[in-house]
Design a protein around this motif. Structure first.
Motif: not given
Length: 303
Positions: A254-260, A263-279
């Motif tokens: 979350k701090e790296r901006g890879f996930v967000t 408010d109901n404590n559910r997580y999802q990947i960000t665009v940066s997270g997608v790039d990191q996963t593919e890398l």
């Protein structure tokens, strides 16, 4: 239109909505004690049925349904033994349960529970596991046209064969139910990062946890665009990692901006997270190729 025409076959395979029927289910619990409970039969399909219950039923449980004075409902034989292939939380404290008749586990094409592919067929067809029957047909037709060997621009015979094999299972309700019966366990086995508490400790283990979380959220985003988030409990169950051990991992991502986190404590990947996963996946693939050819993973820079 003949009885065996493609349209007629598709119509027979569609799930048939029916008026809810109150039934009584009987089964043996974990201690082999005979139990009985009320349920509502809410829909039926070729070789299966859907229930609404007040209790969660474990996957693989074998049960029988009975209704006063009835032997069948909307074509579903109530006296037939059926196996629980999925159970999900529904609304107002109810559970939705999917059943597969034991006789449908192996159909005329010889599809057996024990021989179903471990490959993620939903991912192969780029489908949400909750996709409707008609959606599966539509997506397959488009992909089949793209990868058909006769397509000079984008044809790929190997991909086409895999897509066709996946469609032969997911496009048939009974075969799909058999596949879904083992799908959850397959996902857990696929994404389980650690097999013992000791292996989940230390910096290297932390890197594996980060990659596991990103990979799961990446595929969740691809398969379910309308609902791409997952709860901490879902991640714990799928990855086989205690939620207490995931808190640091999720904080870092979350701090790296890879996930967000919502408010109901559910997580999802960000665009940066997608790039990191593919890398990471590209680097992992490079390592595998190097190992297969017994080459160093990276060549040193010349002096």
């Amino acid at each position: 239109m003949t009885e065996n025409s493609p349209s007629e076959r598709r119509n027979r395979r569609r799930i048939l909505k029916t008026q809810p029927v109150e039934v009584r289910m009987t089964f043996d619990d974990a201690y082999n004690v005979r139990q009985a409970a009320a349920a509502m039969l809410v829909d039926v399909s070729e070789g299966g049925a859907g229930l609404q219950t007040r209790i969660a039923l474990p996957i693989g449980l074998v049960l029988q349904l009975k209704a006063p004075g009835e032997t069948s409902a909307a074509g579903f034989e109530l006296a037939e033994r059926a196996k629980v292939c999925w159970c999900r939380t529904g609304a107002m404290g109810f559970f939705r349960v999917g059943l597969l008749c034991e006789g449908a586990a192996a159909d005329s094409a010889g599809v057996h529970l024990g021989t179903l592919p471990e490959e993620d067929l939903y991912e192969l067809l780029q489908l949400n596991p909750k996709a409707l029957h008609d959606t599966i047909h539509r997506v397959y037709r488009l992909l089949a046209q793209r990868y058909h060997p006769d397509n000079k621009e984008s044809g790929n015979e190997e991909v086409f064969k895999k897509l066709t094999k996946a469609f032969e299972i997911l496009g048939h309700p009974a075969r799909r139910a058999a596949y879904d019966a083992v799908y959850a366990q397959t996902l857990k086995a696929r994404w389980k990062v650690f097999h013992s508490p000791e292996s989940a400790r230390g910096p290297q283990a932390e890197k594996s946890k980060r990659y596991g979380v990103l990979s799961v959220l990446y595929r969740k985003r691809m398969q379910d665009v309308q609902s791409p988030s997952m709860s901490l409990f879902e991640l714990e169950d799928l990855l086989g990692i205690p939620r207490d051990h995931l808190e640091f991992t999720l904080w870092y991502l979350k701090e790296r901006g890879f996930v967000t986190r919502s408010d109901n404590n559910r997580y999802q990947i960000t665009v940066s997270g997608v790039d990191q996963t593919e890398l990471i996946e590209a680097e992992t693939q490079h390592l595998r190729v190097a190992e297969d050819h017994q080459l160093p993973a990276a060549m040193p820079h010349s002096a």
